[in-house]
Enzyme design. Structure first.
Site, PDB file in Angstrom:
ATOM      1  N   GLU A  80      19.059  46.065  26.326  1.00 40.63           N
ATOM      2  CA  GLU A  80      20.553  45.176  27.033  1.00 40.63           C
ATOM      3  C   GLU A  80      20.855  44.015  26.067  1.00 40.63           C
ATOM      4  O   GLU A  80      21.825  43.860  26.149  1.00 40.63           O
ATOM      5  CB  GLU A  80      20.042  44.629  28.484  1.00 40.63           C
ATOM      6  CG  GLU A  80      21.163  44.219  29.218  1.00 40.63           C
ATOM      7  CD  GLU A  80      21.561  42.745  28.912  1.00 40.63           C
ATOM      8  OE1 GLU A  80      22.629  42.522  29.436  1.00 40.63           O
ATOM      9  OE2 GLU A  80      20.467  42.148  28.472  1.00 40.63           O
ATOM     10  N   HIS A 117      16.003  33.251  27.716  1.00 42.88           N
ATOM     11  CA  HIS A 117      16.066  32.969  26.124  1.00 42.88           C
ATOM     12  C   HIS A 117      15.282  31.730  25.666  1.00 42.88           C
ATOM     13  O   HIS A 117      15.366  31.246  24.534  1.00 42.88           O
ATOM     14  CB  HIS A 117      17.413  33.313  25.494  1.00 42.88           C
ATOM     15  CG  HIS A 117      18.240  34.557  25.642  1.00 42.88           C
ATOM     16  ND1 HIS A 117      19.132  34.815  24.809  1.00 42.88           N
ATOM     17  CD2 HIS A 117      18.106  35.413  26.577  1.00 42.88           C
ATOM     18  CE1 HIS A 117      19.467  36.210  25.417  1.00 42.88           C
ATOM     19  NE2 HIS A 117      18.713  36.522  26.335  1.00 42.88           N
ATOM     20  N   ASP A 175      13.899  44.957  28.003  1.00 39.46           N
ATOM     21  CA  ASP A 175      13.794  44.172  26.803  1.00 39.46           C
ATOM     22  C   ASP A 175      13.994  42.765  27.010  1.00 39.46           C
ATOM     23  O   ASP A 175      14.456  42.155  27.793  1.00 39.46           O
ATOM     24  CB  ASP A 175      14.826  44.860  26.008  1.00 39.46           C
ATOM     25  CG  ASP A 175      16.226  44.660  26.281  1.00 39.46           C
ATOM     26  OD1 ASP A 175      16.677  45.153  27.398  1.00 39.46           O
ATOM     27  OD2 ASP A 175      16.844  44.271  25.414  1.00 39.46           O
ATOM     28  N   HIS A 203      16.962  45.651  33.385  1.00 40.29           N
ATOM     29  CA  HIS A 203      16.304  45.819  31.632  1.00 40.29           C
ATOM     30  C   HIS A 203      14.943  45.209  31.421  1.00 40.29           C
ATOM     31  O   HIS A 203      14.716  44.439  31.927  1.00 40.29           O
ATOM     32  CB  HIS A 203      17.371  45.257  30.663  1.00 40.29           C
ATOM     33  CG  HIS A 203      17.536  43.989  30.614  1.00 40.29           C
ATOM     34  ND1 HIS A 203      16.915  43.280  29.763  1.00 40.29           N
ATOM     35  CD2 HIS A 203      18.448  43.065  31.232  1.00 40.29           C
ATOM     36  CE1 HIS A 203      17.119  41.794  29.760  1.00 40.29           C
ATOM     37  NE2 HIS A 203      18.307  41.785  30.741  1.00 40.29           N
TER      38      HIS A 203
END
Lengths: 418, 418
Positions: B167, B390, B102, B100
């Site tokens: 995702e 993250h 994103d 992914h």
């Protein structure tokens, strides 16, 4: 009961039904802090119809904000429309009737049983945002001035009705009135006091806290530090601070469960459901004991947060940041035996057969701006219960509006009539 | 070490430096979930330059959202651009390389030492949002396909590179790929696994809680009910639920401090600093144990909250509301001895002299969409540590990108070469 002739004459001309209608009309014009232009236009019209000289002015917000004693502001504000209504000429006495037209947001709309702007009356209660805090008070100021005007009584000096904005977020309106030169021998601020006389008021200081965490994917949350978890540590210490500030309240505050309340009103944390939140921002208000300087109260909050931080390894390295913004209400106290306040006590006793109770107010208001900025001793006195203020289904008893209108009109006549 | 000739040939043509540059180029195009158009254009260009047939399509978001098995979405999305790269013809084998593009928002910008989009390399680490999760993985898929193309090896079937979006908030991209008909004998999802092979994955269900309080002026906060205080009661009970879900984790999950984490990532409460907050909304994710159906996990959360509510008089009358929205990742498990996964294990053993560790993944991913929607057994395998995903200063070791590129290329050659 035999009243002074001037008082009797003023009360004869007071139209209490019209006063309640004024309150309804004011409630129906939404005026959340920062957006009071429309309702101030209505107030100006009402004062004009009452026969007062009207001074409607647009305060210079940026100039006021730059003032070293600016009392704070929380909303984005582009204008501040102020309205004063003047009756009589300068003399040896003078009296300000002060009220604010701004209201807090209605909050969760679902919690209201009718529109916050309905101003409907049901079972003797007038409902709506601002019903209690404090459009009824503004209506009373206008109605009392109208009665004095209509009575034709000669006055010893000026009666000034101040309709102000921005009370809820600091007091820019009453500050602007003082800056424009409005002052008097005394002032009644017609906030909801359940018809008690308030000569002492706690302060209230608005603050913002920023607490840092460390982001991590939620699936390995133990690798991050949740700013919400850290907030809970800080909050526990703030509860302790509140207890210590309330250890020895002022005599007029002893009956309150909490005289000087510390409360968190807004919070925002994190940016993604699946990320451990790396920052939290919250806003609250710190109650300031009567007799304590605001600067000292700020130091106490900072010390409490520093104390919480040094007990936690993460917070010790990432101390929360404190910002003082918005409403900064100093605590204030005046002498309730001042002649203007003695007149108010006498008028209340005439109405009810009993002197009003004296009480301290746990909330901040424009009272301290009148005292400190306009050099005008001020008390709070008005209908409605502060417990209704800011609540869903805010209401005020119609009968109490009528009683307060009679007391305020009689007191103004008693104090001002020649 | 003697490799199979096909594997040796594919590795000879693999350009690992180019692979790292692809990762850098991808990181430099910001692509927060919902805004992936620009980076997908770049991926399409890269696949074209690698000599693959490119299928770039704009998925019909509203049609997908209406699908009964739509996997959820959290962001406002107006388009979903998907890119597939195809190599070879249909045959008796086929392999999907899925990644992914994103990324989650960078969060507190101050916590980063450089721009989140810098993609700079320092001391062997490539930095930037998406470096680890998972633009390095996408770069590897492209580089491996380019190597197979360039090698000229005859293939037993198609290699499909899937570059997907969305995702992080549910998997609309991989869902759209399945809807378009893309499936294969097996898939490698190149998520960060520290080069472990992941045949089992915990689920993750995104939820929103709404907790009510009762507004009151901060000065009489004891007359109100703070929604933040009530949240703290609910949160304590959720910690208890997390402990019970983690009492007996799947064997591949036993080494995690918390296999199935429950975390609150966002919160918002109240509307005014001086009003007791009458509502709180928070969003979080519930980890789902391998072997537990998502529906059962939802019931457990609802029961825990109901339990917390019935212990508190206010919450009993005002039960918190639960909404399931955004990413709904079912737990999933496949057989690691499937020939495509055996090929991956063998390629890893060739590279390192040791078979890869098998591990369960505590986070949700598109793996379950490949398995459940495209009927394609899938594992996770890729460079980088989920702990970096993250986080601020997200990074990935350049050496690990190179190693993973070699293993994936060799595994694809081993499995697909005729």
């Amino acid at each position: 009961m035999i009243r002074e002739p001037a008082v009797a004459k003023a009360l004869d001309t007071l139209d209490t039904s019209a006063c309640v209608r004024l309150a309804q009309d004011l409630i129906r014009v939404p005026s959340i802090t920062g957006e009071e232009g429309a309702v101030q236009d209505l107030v100006a019209l009402m004062l004009e119809e009452a026969g007062l000289e009207v001074d409607r002015f647009d305060a210079d917000v940026s100039r006021l904000k730059a003032h070293p004693r600016f009392p704070g502001m929380e909303v984005e504000r582009h204008e501040a429309i102020l309205v004063a209504g003047l009756l009589g000429q300068k003399g040896d006495r003078s009296l300000i009737l002060n009220g604010h037209v701004d209201v807090v947001p209605p909050g969760d709309r679902q919690a209201w049983h009718a529109s916050p702007w309905s101003a409907h009356i049901h079972a003797g209660r007038l409902y709506g945002r601002g019903a209690c805090d404090m459009k009824a008070g503004v209506a009373i100021a206008i109605a009392a001035a109208a009665a004095l005007k209509k009575s034709g009584l000669p006055l010893r000096g000026r009666l000034i009705v101040e309709s102000v904005v921005g009370e809820e977020d600091g007091g820019i309106g009453s500050f602007a009135m003082a800056e424009r030169g409005y002052r008097a021998e005394a002032a009644y601020v017609l906030e909801p006091t359940r018809l008690r006389l308030i000569p002492a008021q706690a302060g209230a200081l608005t603050f913002r806290l920023r607490i840092r965490g460390r982001a991590a994917h939620a699936s390995v949350r133990y690798e991050g530090v949740s700013a919400i978890d850290k907030y809970e540590l800080v909050e526990a210490r703030l509860r302790q601070l509140e207890r210590s500030l309330n250890a020895h309240p002022h005599p007029l505050f002893r009956h309150y469960p909490i005289a000087y309340a510390l409360s968190i009103g807004r919070m925002r944390a994190g940016s993604w459901s699946a990320t451990v939140p790396d920052e939290l921002e919250c806003e609250g208000r710190l109650g300031v004991p009567v007799g304590m300087a605001s600067a000292d109260a700020r130091k106490e909050l900072a010390a409490a947060i520093a104390d919480a931080a040094q007990r936690d390894p993460w917070l010790a390295e990432h101390p929360p940041q404190i910002e003082w913004f918005g409403g900064q209400f100093d605590a204030v106290e005046v002498d309730p035996e001042h002649p203007a306040f003695a007149a108010l006590q006498a008028a209340h006793a005439d109405e009810f057969g009993l002197a009003p109770e004296l009480e301290g107010a746990p909330y901040g208001s424009d009272m301290r701006l009148l005292v400190h900025e306009a050099n005008t001793p001020a008390v709070l006195y008005g209908p409605g219960d502060i417990r209704q203020a800011h609540s869903a289904d805010e209401w005020i008893a119609v009968e109490e509006i009528v009683q307060a209108a009679r007391v305020v009109t009689a007191a103004a006549a008693r104090y001002l009539a020649a």
